[in-house]
Design a protein around this motif. Structure first.
Motif, PDB file in Angstrom:
ATOM      1  N   LEU A  91       0.815  -1.215   0.000  1.00 37.28           N
ATOM      2  CA  LEU A  91       0.000   0.000   0.000  1.00 37.28           C
ATOM      3  C   LEU A  91       0.849   1.266   0.000  1.00 37.28           C
ATOM      4  O   LEU A  91       2.000   1.262   0.443  1.00 37.28           O
ATOM      5  CB  LEU A  91      -0.925   0.018   1.217  1.00 37.28           C
ATOM      6  N   SER A  92       0.235   2.341  -0.433  1.00 33.48           N
ATOM      7  CA  SER A  92       0.896   3.646  -0.418  1.00 33.48           C
ATOM      8  C   SER A  92       1.177   4.070   1.017  1.00 33.48           C
ATOM      9  O   SER A  92       0.298   3.965   1.885  1.00 33.48           O
ATOM     10  CB  SER A  92      -0.001   4.683  -1.091  1.00 33.48           C
ATOM     11  N   PRO A  93       2.378   4.577   1.286  1.00 34.87           N
ATOM     12  CA  PRO A  93       2.703   4.993   2.653  1.00 34.87           C
ATOM     13  C   PRO A  93       2.045   6.306   3.073  1.00 34.87           C
ATOM     14  O   PRO A  93       2.145   6.688   4.229  1.00 34.87           O
ATOM     15  CB  PRO A  93       4.228   5.141   2.614  1.00 34.87           C
ATOM     16  N   VAL A  94       1.350   6.991   2.173  1.00 31.17           N
ATOM     17  CA  VAL A  94       0.737   8.276   2.528  1.00 31.17           C
ATOM     18  C   VAL A  94      -0.662   8.119   3.122  1.00 31.17           C
ATOM     19  O   VAL A  94      -1.288   9.099   3.486  1.00 31.17           O
ATOM     20  CB  VAL A  94       0.681   9.238   1.315  1.00 31.17           C
ATOM     21  N   VAL A  95      -1.125   6.894   3.263  1.00 32.08           N
ATOM     22  CA  VAL A  95      -2.459   6.660   3.800  1.00 32.08           C
ATOM     23  C   VAL A  95      -2.446   6.888   5.317  1.00 32.08           C
ATOM     24  O   VAL A  95      -1.451   6.646   5.988  1.00 32.08           O
ATOM     25  CB  VAL A  95      -2.943   5.234   3.424  1.00 32.08           C
ATOM     26  N   ASP A  96      -3.555   7.388   5.844  1.00 32.72           N
ATOM     27  CA  ASP A  96      -3.677   7.620   7.288  1.00 32.72           C
ATOM     28  C   ASP A  96      -4.132   6.361   8.025  1.00 32.72           C
ATOM     29  O   ASP A  96      -3.617   6.038   9.090  1.00 32.72           O
ATOM     30  CB  ASP A  96      -4.666   8.759   7.561  1.00 32.72           C
ATOM     31  N   TRP A  97      -5.141   5.692   7.481  1.00 32.04           N
ATOM     32  CA  TRP A  97      -5.702   4.497   8.111  1.00 32.04           C
ATOM     33  C   TRP A  97      -5.839   3.389   7.081  1.00 32.04           C
ATOM     34  O   TRP A  97      -6.232   3.638   5.936  1.00 32.04           O
ATOM     35  CB  TRP A  97      -7.092   4.782   8.696  1.00 32.04           C
ATOM     36  N   VAL A  98      -5.568   2.162   7.508  1.00 35.79           N
ATOM     37  CA  VAL A  98      -5.858   0.970   6.708  1.00 35.79           C
ATOM     38  C   VAL A  98      -6.852   0.147   7.512  1.00 35.79           C
ATOM     39  O   VAL A  98      -6.602  -0.187   8.678  1.00 35.79           O
ATOM     40  CB  VAL A  98      -4.596   0.135   6.413  1.00 35.79           C
ATOM     41  N   LEU A  99      -7.977  -0.148   6.887  1.00 31.94           N
ATOM     42  CA  LEU A  99      -9.004  -0.990   7.496  1.00 31.94           C
ATOM     43  C   LEU A  99      -8.859  -2.372   6.876  1.00 31.94           C
ATOM     44  O   LEU A  99      -8.979  -2.518   5.659  1.00 31.94           O
ATOM     45  CB  LEU A  99     -10.396  -0.406   7.223  1.00 31.94           C
ATOM     46  N   VAL A 100      -8.574  -3.364   7.692  1.00 34.70           N
ATOM     47  CA  VAL A 100      -8.319  -4.721   7.210  1.00 34.70           C
ATOM     48  C   VAL A 100      -9.525  -5.571   7.558  1.00 34.70           C
ATOM     49  O   VAL A 100      -9.831  -5.785   8.740  1.00 34.70           O
ATOM     50  CB  VAL A 100      -7.044  -5.308   7.850  1.00 34.70           C
ATOM     51  N   GLU A 101     -10.202  -6.053   6.531  1.00 42.75           N
ATOM     52  CA  GLU A 101     -11.392  -6.884   6.746  1.00 42.75           C
ATOM     53  C   GLU A 101     -11.039  -8.341   6.522  1.00 42.75           C
ATOM     54  O   GLU A 101     -10.505  -8.714   5.475  1.00 42.75           O
ATOM     55  CB  GLU A 101     -12.520  -6.471   5.793  1.00 42.75           C
ATOM     56  N   GLY A 102     -11.323  -9.151   7.508  1.00 48.76           N
ATOM     57  CA  GLY A 102     -10.953 -10.560   7.429  1.00 48.76           C
ATOM     58  C   GLY A 102      -9.636 -10.777   8.148  1.00 48.76           C
ATOM     59  O   GLY A 102      -9.330 -10.076   9.112  1.00 48.76           O
ATOM     60  N   PHE A 103      -8.864 -11.733   7.696  1.00 45.30           N
ATOM     61  CA  PHE A 103      -7.588 -12.059   8.344  1.00 45.30           C
ATOM     62  C   PHE A 103      -7.793 -12.213   9.853  1.00 45.30           C
ATOM     63  O   PHE A 103      -7.063 -11.688  10.669  1.00 45.30           O
ATOM     64  CB  PHE A 103      -6.522 -11.005   8.036  1.00 45.30           C
ATOM     65  N   ARG A 104      -8.822 -12.982  10.180  1.00 48.48           N
ATOM     66  CA  ARG A 104      -9.251 -13.167  11.570  1.00 48.48           C
ATOM     67  C   ARG A 104      -8.123 -13.662  12.475  1.00 48.48           C
ATOM     68  O   ARG A 104      -8.082 -13.345  13.651  1.00 48.48           O
ATOM     69  CB  ARG A 104     -10.436 -14.143  11.598  1.00 48.48           C
ATOM     70  N   HIS A 105      -7.184 -14.432  11.923  1.00 54.17           N
ATOM     71  CA  HIS A 105      -6.132 -15.018  12.756  1.00 54.17           C
ATOM     72  C   HIS A 105      -4.837 -14.206  12.734  1.00 54.17           C
ATOM     73  O   HIS A 105      -3.815 -14.669  13.225  1.00 54.17           O
ATOM     74  CB  HIS A 105      -5.874 -16.459  12.318  1.00 54.17           C
ATOM     75  N   SER A 106      -4.888 -12.985  12.211  1.00 54.63           N
ATOM     76  CA  SER A 106      -3.678 -12.161  12.138  1.00 54.63           C
ATOM     77  C   SER A 106      -3.296 -11.620  13.510  1.00 54.63           C
ATOM     78  O   SER A 106      -4.094 -11.633  14.447  1.00 54.63           O
ATOM     79  CB  SER A 106      -3.878 -10.995  11.165  1.00 54.63           C
ATOM     80  N   ASP A 107      -2.075 -11.108  13.568  1.00 56.57           N
ATOM     81  CA  ASP A 107      -1.587 -10.514  14.811  1.00 56.57           C
ATOM     82  C   ASP A 107      -1.733  -8.993  14.812  1.00 56.57           C
ATOM     83  O   ASP A 107      -1.009  -8.294  15.508  1.00 56.57           O
ATOM     84  CB  ASP A 107      -0.136 -10.918  15.073  1.00 56.57           C
ATOM     85  N   LEU A 108      -2.694  -8.491  14.047  1.00 54.29           N
ATOM     86  CA  LEU A 108      -3.013  -7.062  14.051  1.00 54.29           C
ATOM     87  C   LEU A 108      -3.996  -6.759  15.178  1.00 54.29           C
ATOM     88  O   LEU A 108      -4.847  -7.596  15.503  1.00 54.29           O
ATOM     89  CB  LEU A 108      -3.677  -6.653  12.736  1.00 54.29           C
TER      90      LEU A 108
END
Length: 178
Positions: A91-108
């Protein structure tokens, strides 16, 4: 950039909440990107289009760009589950927020989306990365919790909660990608 995941089972309302949060963040002058996990084979171009023809010919990647839009299509040579941290790096580094949908088992850090009438289990008792629960009926949560409970039907309140959390959602790629 700040990154937050939205986890939960199908039908809980993750897509609707993310869809509502995008304009809520934009109303505050913030730039938002979304990463969506797809469980099934999907396509974003159509038979007969140039990008489709290039992929059918065997291209590993096809990047389509215009003065208004960019799309990168990548064909994996063998099935593998994409890692959310590698996708964030795209993703572009100029973004303020990233909304991640799914990836239920991630460490985010993530917000679990749970609807009382969906008759689905909850993740928060066993997932240390769930930091809050967005629900339509907090009183019906099946397991007591001290986590913040957010109104699933009030996206501006969810946005305000996220903004109030300061650096809790700041994403440092080197922490995850080494």
């Amino acid at each position: 950039m700040n990154v937050v995941g939205f986890a939960g089972y199908s039908g809980a309302g993750k897509t609707t909440l993310v869809e509502q949060l995008i304009p809520a963040f934009k109303a505050h002058g913030l730039r938002v990107s979304v990463i969506k996990h797809a469980h099934h084979r999907f396509d974003v171009d159509h038979p007969g289009k140039d990008s489709w023809r290039h992929r059918q010919a065997g291209a590993f990647e096809v990047l389509v760009a215009s003065d208004r839009r960019l799309a990168l299509l990548r064909e994996y040579e063998r099935e593998h589950e994409p890692q959310v941290h590698h996708l964030l790096a795209e993703l572009s580094p100029v973004v303020d927020w990233v909304l991640v949908e799914g990836f239920r088992h991630s460490d985010l850090p993530k917000i679990e989306v749970w609807r009382a009438d969906a008759a689905q289990p909850v993740c928060y008792p066993d997932d240390p990365y769930v930091v809050a629960i967005a629900t339509d009926e907090a009183s019906r949560l099946p397991v007591p919790t001290g986590l913040d409970r957010l109104n699933l039907n009030a996206p501006e309140a969810v946005r305000d909660w996220l903004l109030s959390q300061g650096n809790r959602f700041e994403y440092l790629a080197e922490t995850y990608l080494g």
